[in-house]
Structure formats: C-alpha cells, structure tokens
Design an enzyme around this catalytic site. Structure first.
Site, PDB file in Angstrom:
ATOM      1  N   SER A 265      29.222  33.931  36.384  1.00 33.80           N
ATOM      2  CA  SER A 265      29.661  34.269  35.076  1.00 33.80           C
ATOM      3  C   SER A 265      30.012  33.226  34.120  1.00 33.80           C
ATOM      4  O   SER A 265      29.979  33.292  32.622  1.00 33.80           O
ATOM      5  CB  SER A 265      30.818  35.293  35.093  1.00 33.80           C
ATOM      6  N   ASP A 266      30.388  32.146  34.351  1.00 33.62           N
ATOM      7  CA  ASP A 266      30.610  30.961  33.635  1.00 33.62           C
ATOM      8  C   ASP A 266      29.940  29.445  34.106  1.00 33.62           C
ATOM      9  O   ASP A 266      29.813  29.261  35.361  1.00 33.62           O
ATOM     10  CB  ASP A 266      32.145  30.546  33.737  1.00 33.62           C
TER      11      ASP A 266
END
Length: 69
Positions: free
Chosen positions: A34-35
């Site tokens: 997600s990052d």
C-alpha cells in the site's frame, strides 16, 4: 522512476519456501503493498480497506486453482 534493488523475499520467507519444496509441498504467498518506499506514495486507512478487493478475489481464485492441481 528507477526501481529500488530490494530482495524479493525475506530470509524467513525464503526458508519457508525451501521447507515446502523439501517436503514436496507447494506454498503460496500473496503480498499487497500500500505504500511505496521508492516514490513515497501512500494509501490512507480507508483506501487500504476498500481498494484491495480485486487482489483478494485474484488471491482466492489462485488458491482454489492450486488446490485443484
């Protein structure tokens, strides 16, 4: 952007993959990211909670196909 040279598996994950192979078994690991450490892009908590539905469907379909083999 130039891709970061990071290992694909952590040592523990590599050991588990070798253990499965030694036992003649198959293993499946699916990771969602997600990052980005490369670009700094991030998903907030709400986006993480709602945006991985497609990934989960693909993961379940893949696991079912693997189990059928």
């Amino acid at each position: 952007a130039k891709a970061a040279k990071l290992p694909m598996l952590e040592p523990r994950d590599s050991a588990e993959a070798l253990h499965f192979a030694k036992l003649g078994k198959r293993g499946l690991a699916i990771f969602s990211i997600s990052d980005s450490l490369v670009t700094g892009e991030e998903l907030d908590a709400a986006q993480r909670q709602t945006s991985f539905t497609t990934m989960m469907k693909i993961a379940l379909e893949t696991a079912v196909r693997m189990a059928e083999k």
